[in-house]
Enzyme design. Structure first.
Site, PDB file in Angstrom:
ATOM      1  N   GLY A  28       0.800  -1.220   0.000  1.00 41.31           N
ATOM      2  CA  GLY A  28       0.000   0.000   0.000  1.00 41.31           C
ATOM      3  C   GLY A  28       0.834   1.270   0.000  1.00 41.31           C
ATOM      4  O   GLY A  28       2.022   1.239  -0.266  1.00 41.31           O
ATOM      5  N   LEU A  30       0.453   3.609  -2.179  1.00 39.43           N
ATOM      6  CA  LEU A  30       0.867   3.423  -3.568  1.00 39.43           C
ATOM      7  C   LEU A  30       1.475   4.687  -4.159  1.00 39.43           C
ATOM      8  O   LEU A  30       1.005   5.801  -3.891  1.00 39.43           O
ATOM      9  CB  LEU A  30      -0.333   2.983  -4.417  1.00 39.43           C
ATOM     10  CG  LEU A  30      -0.985   1.665  -3.986  1.00 39.43           C
ATOM     11  CD1 LEU A  30      -2.140   1.334  -4.935  1.00 39.43           C
ATOM     12  CD2 LEU A  30       0.015   0.517  -3.937  1.00 39.43           C
ATOM     13  N   HIS A  34       4.701   1.542  -7.798  1.00 39.44           N
ATOM     14  CA  HIS A  34       3.650   0.513  -7.812  1.00 39.44           C
ATOM     15  C   HIS A  34       2.816   0.618  -9.092  1.00 39.44           C
ATOM     16  O   HIS A  34       2.438  -0.391  -9.683  1.00 39.44           O
ATOM     17  CB  HIS A  34       2.715   0.699  -6.614  1.00 39.44           C
ATOM     18  CG  HIS A  34       3.366   0.606  -5.270  1.00 39.44           C
ATOM     19  ND1 HIS A  34       3.517   1.701  -4.451  1.00 39.44           N
ATOM     20  CD2 HIS A  34       3.902  -0.442  -4.600  1.00 39.44           C
ATOM     21  CE1 HIS A  34       4.106   1.324  -3.316  1.00 39.44           C
ATOM     22  NE2 HIS A  34       4.361   0.029  -3.384  1.00 39.44           N
ATOM     23  N   GLN A  58       7.277  -9.402   8.007  1.00 35.84           N
ATOM     24  CA  GLN A  58       8.536  -8.993   7.382  1.00 35.84           C
ATOM     25  C   GLN A  58       9.162  -7.775   8.061  1.00 35.84           C
ATOM     26  O   GLN A  58      10.169  -7.269   7.591  1.00 35.84           O
ATOM     27  CB  GLN A  58       8.362  -8.782   5.881  1.00 35.84           C
ATOM     28  CG  GLN A  58       7.551  -7.563   5.488  1.00 35.84           C
ATOM     29  CD  GLN A  58       7.316  -7.529   3.997  1.00 35.84           C
ATOM     30  OE1 GLN A  58       6.553  -8.321   3.461  1.00 35.84           O
ATOM     31  NE2 GLN A  58       7.988  -6.618   3.298  1.00 35.84           N
ATOM     32  N   GLY A 144       9.441  -4.992  -8.157  1.00 35.42           N
ATOM     33  CA  GLY A 144      10.351  -3.900  -8.499  1.00 35.42           C
ATOM     34  C   GLY A 144      11.794  -4.235  -8.174  1.00 35.42           C
ATOM     35  O   GLY A 144      12.092  -4.798  -7.116  1.00 35.42           O
ATOM     36  N   LYS A 146      13.950  -2.167  -7.351  1.00 37.69           N
ATOM     37  CA  LYS A 146      14.428  -1.371  -6.225  1.00 37.69           C
ATOM     38  C   LYS A 146      14.756  -2.305  -5.065  1.00 37.69           C
ATOM     39  O   LYS A 146      15.691  -2.082  -4.311  1.00 37.69           O
ATOM     40  CB  LYS A 146      13.349  -0.373  -5.807  1.00 37.69           C
ATOM     41  CG  LYS A 146      13.859   0.670  -4.865  1.00 37.69           C
ATOM     42  CD  LYS A 146      12.775   1.178  -3.970  1.00 37.69           C
ATOM     43  CE  LYS A 146      13.240   1.068  -2.555  1.00 37.69           C
ATOM     44  NZ  LYS A 146      12.154   0.895  -1.630  1.00 37.69           N
ATOM     45  N   ASP A 147      13.960  -3.366  -4.956  1.00 39.64           N
ATOM     46  CA  ASP A 147      14.207  -4.412  -3.956  1.00 39.64           C
ATOM     47  C   ASP A 147      14.845  -5.597  -4.679  1.00 39.64           C
ATOM     48  O   ASP A 147      14.238  -6.664  -4.816  1.00 39.64           O
ATOM     49  CB  ASP A 147      12.889  -4.785  -3.279  1.00 39.64           C
ATOM     50  CG  ASP A 147      12.252  -3.577  -2.597  1.00 39.64           C
ATOM     51  OD1 ASP A 147      12.721  -3.196  -1.535  1.00 39.64           O
ATOM     52  OD2 ASP A 147      11.309  -2.988  -3.175  1.00 39.64           O
ATOM     53  N   GLN A 150      15.083  -8.947  -2.945  1.00 35.66           N
ATOM     54  CA  GLN A 150      13.745  -9.530  -2.802  1.00 35.66           C
ATOM     55  C   GLN A 150      13.359 -10.283  -4.077  1.00 35.66           C
ATOM     56  O   GLN A 150      12.810 -11.391  -4.016  1.00 35.66           O
ATOM     57  CB  GLN A 150      12.743  -8.415  -2.512  1.00 35.66           C
ATOM     58  CG  GLN A 150      11.291  -8.846  -2.515  1.00 35.66           C
ATOM     59  CD  GLN A 150      10.391  -7.771  -1.967  1.00 35.66           C
ATOM     60  OE1 GLN A 150      10.305  -7.603  -0.763  1.00 35.66           O
ATOM     61  NE2 GLN A 150       9.723  -7.026  -2.824  1.00 35.66           N
ATOM     62  N   SER A 182       9.564   5.378  -2.724  1.00 32.78           N
ATOM     63  CA  SER A 182       9.352   4.401  -1.658  1.00 32.78           C
ATOM     64  C   SER A 182       8.261   4.926  -0.752  1.00 32.78           C
ATOM     65  O   SER A 182       8.188   6.136  -0.495  1.00 32.78           O
ATOM     66  CB  SER A 182      10.647   4.230  -0.848  1.00 32.78           C
ATOM     67  OG  SER A 182      10.370   3.549   0.357  1.00 32.78           O
TER      68      SER A 182
HETATM   69  P1  AMP Z   1       6.141  -2.341  -1.274  1.00 29.69           P
HETATM   70  O1  AMP Z   1       4.750  -1.809  -1.248  1.00 29.69           O
HETATM   71  O2  AMP Z   1       7.181  -1.344  -0.853  1.00 29.69           O
HETATM   72  O3  AMP Z   1       6.287  -3.678  -0.594  1.00 29.69           O
HETATM   73  O4  AMP Z   1       6.481  -2.599  -2.798  1.00 29.69           O
HETATM   74  C1  AMP Z   1       5.632  -3.389  -3.597  1.00 29.69           C
HETATM   75  C2  AMP Z   1       6.308  -3.646  -4.894  1.00 29.69           C
HETATM   76  O5  AMP Z   1       6.593  -2.407  -5.541  1.00 29.69           O
HETATM   77  C3  AMP Z   1       7.654  -4.370  -4.738  1.00 29.69           C
HETATM   78  O6  AMP Z   1       7.802  -5.303  -5.782  1.00 29.69           O
HETATM   79  C4  AMP Z   1       8.635  -3.239  -4.849  1.00 29.69           C
HETATM   80  O7  AMP Z   1       9.911  -3.662  -5.316  1.00 29.69           O
HETATM   81  C5  AMP Z   1       7.954  -2.359  -5.877  1.00 29.69           C
HETATM   82  N1  AMP Z   1       8.474  -1.001  -5.792  1.00 29.69           N
HETATM   83  C6  AMP Z   1       8.638  -0.236  -4.690  1.00 29.69           C
HETATM   84  N2  AMP Z   1       9.222   0.945  -4.999  1.00 29.69           N
HETATM   85  C7  AMP Z   1       9.442   0.922  -6.339  1.00 29.69           C
HETATM   86  C8  AMP Z   1      10.019   1.840  -7.278  1.00 29.69           C
HETATM   87  N3  AMP Z   1      10.485   3.013  -6.892  1.00 29.69           N
HETATM   88  N4  AMP Z   1      10.080   1.471  -8.573  1.00 29.69           N
HETATM   89  C9  AMP Z   1       9.618   0.258  -8.981  1.00 29.69           C
HETATM   90  N5  AMP Z   1       9.051  -0.649  -8.149  1.00 29.69           N
HETATM   91  C10 AMP Z   1       8.973  -0.322  -6.854  1.00 29.69           C
END
Ligand code: AMP
Length: 278
Positions: A28, A30, A34, A58, A144, A146-147, A150, A182
């Site tokens: 979330g 977003l 995302h 996590q 993403g 970025k991780d 992961q 982020s």
């Molecule tokens: P999160 O909500 O932070 O757990 O992220 C959910 C998904 O969005 C994960 O696959 C992240 O790697 C991806 N994500 C988060 N930030 C970015 C970004 N800046 N660019 C691309 N994907 C992202």
């Protein structure tokens, strides 16, 4: 767009949905990162499912979990605008029902970097992603870079456990000053937000040195650390120049390198990386 909160509602909605199904797992709050995953899923799927679930398993620190930003009404509007068909927004007990007693044990790929800095983090990630893969049964799931670690952990898990969902890595979306988007950026003050751009500047300095022909991985790590050290608001946690496949630290650079780092700004833990393809 339909919003479901239980496993049963999700199953019923999916039974009536065309295939292929693309899954976008999120916690979330977003943002455009995302949205880019949802748009990629939209372009390759007949049905796009997004999960919105802040996964307590996590988070190492209860406080970090509690402080994680949440705004479901805004997330639903963003998801709908991004072309999502179905949002799965379960409560904690729906994901981990009473008696829940199984976790995914992740291996060597989960040990360095984020795994070393956040014990148990990737077991929590892998467990929730395995549950989401089982519940949604998507052809593809979008993550993403970025991780980066992961993505590597989830790919390894999907391969090892023969999970039928294909893992699709997607590029990092950045602010104009280079800061990776982020959800945690929301916790920064305007001043901290501006200073956090040092993470990307530091990676860019290391990348430039490596591209100029520097073969010592330690020299590249030192160049990244030096830029971070120039910003007093940033507390460096780690700087890495690693093999992108094994995530083992490199001594000599002779091929692809994953430059990555974690740093705290105003107490908010931020990560970023840059893949140098050599
Ligand atoms: P999160 O909500 O932070 O757990 O992220 C959910 C998904 O969005 C994960 O696959 C992240 O790697 C991806 N994500 C988060 N930030 C970015 C970004 N800046 N660019 C691309 N994907 C992202």
């Amino acid at each position: 767009m339909q919003v479901v909160r239980t496993r049963a509602e999700l199953r019923a909605a999916l039974a009536a949905s065309p295939r292929p199904v693309g899954l976008v797992p999120t916690m979330g709050w977003l943002h455009a990162g995302h949205v880019s995953l949802a748009e990629r899923a939209r372009s390759e799927s007949a049905t796009v499912v997004m999960s919105v679930f802040v996964n307590p398993r996590q988070f190492g620190e209860a406080r970090d979990y509690e402080l994680y930003p949440r705004n479901e009404a805004r997330d639903l509007a963003t998801a709908e605008a991004a072309g999502v068909d179905l949002v799965f927004a379960p409560g904690v007990d729906e994901v981990y029902p009473p008696g829940f007693d199984t976790v995914v044990s992740v291996g060597a790929i989960a040990r360095p970097l984020e795994g070393a800095a956040r014990p148990g983090h990737f077991a929590g990630v892998a467990t929730v992603v395995a549950i989401l893969f089982a519940l949604v049964g998507a052809e593809r799931a979008y993550f993403g870079l970025k991780d980066y670690q992961q993505v590597a952990v989830i790919r390894r898990m999907a391969l090892d456990l023969a999970l039928p969902t294909q893992v699709v890595p997607c590029p990092t979306v950045r602010e104009p000053d280079g800061l990776a988007l982020s959800s945690r950026n929301a916790r920064l003050s305007a001043d901290g937000r501006a200073r956090a751009a040092v993470l990307h500047r530091a990676l860019a300095a290391g990348a430039a040195l490596a591209r100029s022909g520097e073969r010592s991985a330690e020299a590249v790590r030192a160049a990244v650390r030096a830029v971070l050290a120039g910003e007093p608001a940033a507390e460096t946690e780690y700087v890495s120049a690693a093999d992108p496949d094994t995530l083992a630290e490199l001594e000599a650079i002779g091929g692809p390198v994953l430059l990555s780092l974690a740093a705290r700004v105003e107490g908010v833990r931020l990560i970023d990386n840059e893949l140098l393809t050599g």
